[in-house]
Design an enzyme around this catalytic site. Structure first.
Site, PDB file in Angstrom:
ATOM      1  N   ALA A  30       0.749  -1.664   0.010  1.00  0.00           N
ATOM      2  CA  ALA A  30       0.013  -0.008   0.653  1.00  0.00           C
ATOM      3  C   ALA A  30       0.731   1.075  -0.027  1.00  0.00           C
ATOM      4  O   ALA A  30       1.787   1.152   0.614  1.00  0.00           O
ATOM      5  CB  ALA A  30      -1.166  -0.237   1.597  1.00  0.00           C
ATOM      6  N   CYS A 112      -2.833  -8.008   6.580  1.00  0.00           N
ATOM      7  CA  CYS A 112      -3.816  -6.346   6.652  1.00  0.00           C
ATOM      8  C   CYS A 112      -3.119  -6.067   8.310  1.00  0.00           C
ATOM      9  O   CYS A 112      -4.682  -6.984   8.614  1.00  0.00           O
ATOM     10  CB  CYS A 112      -4.480  -5.292   6.374  1.00  0.00           C
ATOM     11  SG  CYS A 112      -3.908  -3.838   6.726  1.00  0.00           S
ATOM     12  N   ARG A 237      10.125  -5.093   1.076  1.00  0.00           N
ATOM     13  CA  ARG A 237      11.076  -3.852   1.106  1.00  0.00           C
ATOM     14  C   ARG A 237      12.355  -3.415  -0.260  1.00  0.00           C
ATOM     15  O   ARG A 237      12.687  -2.244  -0.019  1.00  0.00           O
ATOM     16  CB  ARG A 237      11.008  -3.910   2.494  1.00  0.00           C
ATOM     17  CG  ARG A 237       9.263  -3.269   3.500  1.00  0.00           C
ATOM     18  CD  ARG A 237       9.977  -3.739   4.461  1.00  0.00           C
ATOM     19  NE  ARG A 237       9.899  -5.601   5.395  1.00  0.00           N
ATOM     20  CZ  ARG A 237      10.119  -5.843   6.187  1.00  0.00           C
ATOM     21  NH1 ARG A 237      10.280  -4.792   6.850  1.00  0.00           N
ATOM     22  NH2 ARG A 237      10.082  -6.897   6.339  1.00  0.00           N
TER      23      ARG A 237
HETATM   24  C1  FMN Z   1       4.201  -0.330   3.013  1.00  0.00           C
HETATM   25  C2  FMN Z   1       4.158  -1.632   3.110  1.00  0.00           C
HETATM   26  C3  FMN Z   1       2.826  -1.636   1.989  1.00  0.00           C
HETATM   27  C4  FMN Z   1       2.292  -2.592   2.351  1.00  0.00           C
HETATM   28  N1  FMN Z   1       0.638  -2.659   1.907  1.00  0.00           N
HETATM   29  C5  FMN Z   1       0.406  -4.527   1.807  1.00  0.00           C
HETATM   30  C6  FMN Z   1      -0.625  -4.632   1.229  1.00  0.00           C
HETATM   31  O1  FMN Z   1      -1.076  -3.801   0.630  1.00  0.00           O
HETATM   32  N2  FMN Z   1      -1.138  -5.969   1.137  1.00  0.00           N
HETATM   33  C7  FMN Z   1      -0.249  -7.168   1.432  1.00  0.00           C
HETATM   34  O2  FMN Z   1      -0.967  -8.097   0.653  1.00  0.00           O
HETATM   35  N3  FMN Z   1       0.826  -7.455   2.246  1.00  0.00           N
HETATM   36  C8  FMN Z   1       1.142  -5.903   2.257  1.00  0.00           C
HETATM   37  N4  FMN Z   1       2.972  -4.749   2.661  1.00  0.00           N
HETATM   38  C9  FMN Z   1       2.926  -6.909   3.253  1.00  0.00           C
HETATM   39  C10 FMN Z   1       3.814  -6.764   1.849  1.00  0.00           C
HETATM   40  O3  FMN Z   1       3.130  -7.671   0.227  1.00  0.00           O
HETATM   41  C11 FMN Z   1       5.150  -8.274   1.937  1.00  0.00           C
HETATM   42  O4  FMN Z   1       4.209  -9.298   2.763  1.00  0.00           O
HETATM   43  C12 FMN Z   1       5.793  -7.637   3.434  1.00  0.00           C
HETATM   44  O5  FMN Z   1       6.619  -6.217   3.631  1.00  0.00           O
HETATM   45  C13 FMN Z   1       6.670  -8.424   3.739  1.00  0.00           C
HETATM   46  O6  FMN Z   1       7.884  -9.245   2.758  1.00  0.00           O
HETATM   47  P1  FMN Z   1       9.224  -7.730   2.444  1.00  0.00           P
HETATM   48  O7  FMN Z   1      10.176  -8.432   4.009  1.00  0.00           O
HETATM   49  O8  FMN Z   1       9.823  -8.404   1.535  1.00  0.00           O
HETATM   50  O9  FMN Z   1       9.143  -7.227   2.717  1.00  0.00           O
HETATM   51  C14 FMN Z   1       3.345  -3.630   2.672  1.00  0.00           C
HETATM   52  C15 FMN Z   1       4.287  -4.154   3.349  1.00  0.00           C
HETATM   53  C16 FMN Z   1       5.181  -2.831   3.422  1.00  0.00           C
HETATM   54  C17 FMN Z   1       6.133  -2.641   3.958  1.00  0.00           C
END
Ligand code: FMN
Length: 356
Positions: A30, A112, A237
């Site tokens: 998001a 979420c 991220r």
């Molecule tokens: C700023 C931000 C917004 C996110 N928005 C969503 C979202 O809209 N829907 C969702 O399923 N996960 C959302 N996530 C979770 C990510 O999809 C992901 O599962 C989580 O960041 C872990 O992965 P990473 O360590 O590669 O960032 C969001 C994460 C971040 C950091």
């Protein structure tokens, strides 16, 4: 030389009948996953990209900004549009709109952790309401032809194993794939993603499982694929202001980009985002991206601070290009190779949604 596992990362796979060219998925985020981010993700090797979560209530009420999230470009496919909500019938209606807009997959958000969402009975809270969660999946799967997937957390509380109970029930209800971010909702983004749960989930379901959480390089991607047997890894991220991380995860390139490459990608991203959101919304939206792109030791701190203080996107573009003059040529090449705006199918008219 790529190792055998890295080669596997670059191999195609499927969710239902949707073929996905690599086992790297760009996470839905998001406030981040705009069209420009998703198109860039595809260019850098993500086999599947996802929209940020879209409110089913917003779609139901015809909210203009929410409808704007359904604008899909031709070069994004395959693309999942993620929806969130708590009412099966409203979710089913939203899923039909998502399918009509051209999405290849409908993804449902059961992960979420943000209070604004959970207090409405949506997002991660549904993990504690497996009955309702299953009804939502069944209603959505019934409503659309495209495959339906679910993205979830491990559970609400730390140490929870709820995802292992709920996951198979969601598959039974019609989910053609599951993504697990194995942190609890309470954890938000603290601690670490416990991919031992991902391995257990893979054992319990017959559909592809995507592993999400803390994957930032080829080594981690390989380790998670090896240890869990998941179908694909998701990167979130690490790709913020850093599409090069996607190539690195695929094992294709590990080199830090040059300043010119960073400047060219950033300016392209800015231009695309202005086209999508309009100048006014884009100027606020882009600020975090300036820090992401220009940080990590790529540009001096004083330069970054100056950039985030500038008020117009145009001024930022001029300063960034002045700081890396050779980026002009790269930018021209990038723009030449992109499908021109007229060739990109915007499934909804720009004028109606104020995005142009
Ligand atoms: C700023 C931000 C917004 C996110 N928005 C969503 C979202 O809209 N829907 C969702 O399923 N996960 C959302 N996530 C979770 C990510 O999809 C992901 O599962 C989580 O960041 C872990 O992965 P990473 O360590 O590669 O960032 C969001 C994460 C971040 C950091």
């Amino acid at each position: 030389m790529p190792t055998p596992m890295v080669a596997a990362l670059c191999s195609p796979w499927r969710i239902g009948r949707v073929e996905i060219p690599t086992r790297l998925v760009l996470a839905p985020m998001a406030g981040v996953s705009v069209q420009a981010f998703r198109r860039q993700g595809r260019r850098y090797g993500a086999g599947l990209v996802c929209s940020e979560m879209v409110s089913c209530a917003g779609l139901h009420h015809g909210n203009e900004r929410t409808l704007g999230y359904l604008r899909i470009a031709r070069d994004e496919h395959p693309l999942a549009v993620q929806i969130f909500g708590s009412e099966p019938t409203v979710m089913a209606e939203a899923a039909r709109m998502v399918e009509a807009a051209g999405a290849d997959l409908v993804d449902i958000n059961f992960g979420c952790p943000v209070r604004k969402v959970t207090k409405t009975g949506a997002g991660a809270t549904l993990l504690d309401e497996p009955e309702r969660a299953s009804r939502i999946v069944a209603a959505v799967a019934e409503a659309v032809e495209v495959p339906v997937t679910v993205k979830m957390r491990r559970g609400l509380e730390n140490g929870s194993r709820t995802c292992l109970e709920v996951g198979p029930r969601l598959v039974e209800a019609g989910a053609a794939g599951l993504t697990l971010h194995p942190r609890s909702a309470r954890q938000m983004y603290t601690g670490t993603a416990d991919h031992r749960l991902t391995a257990e989930l893979v054992e319990r379901v017959e559909v592809p499982v995507i592993a999400s959480g803390d994957i930032t390089c080829a080594h981690e991607a390989r380790a998670v694929l090896d240890a869990t047997g998941c179908a694909a890894v998701m990167v979130g991220r690490a790709a913020q202001g850093n599409p090069w991380a996607l190539r690195a995860v695929l094992g294709e390139e590990d080199a830090e980009p040059t300043r010119e490459e960073v400047a060219a990608e950033l300016v392209l991203f800015m231009r695309e985002t202005v086209r999508e959101l309009g100048e006014r919304r884009a100027s606020g939206f882009l600020k975090k991206f300036y820090s992401w792109y220009l940080g990590a030791g790529r540009f001096p701190r004083a330069f970054r601070q100056e950039i985030v203080r500038l008020s117009s996107v145009e001024e930022v573009e001029q300063r960034v290009l002045a700081a890396a003059p050779d980026a002009h040529g790269l930018l021209e090449t990038l723009e030449r190779d992109l499908p021109r705006a007229g060739e990109v199918t915007l499934e909804l008219p720009i004028s109606a949604y104020g995005g142009g």
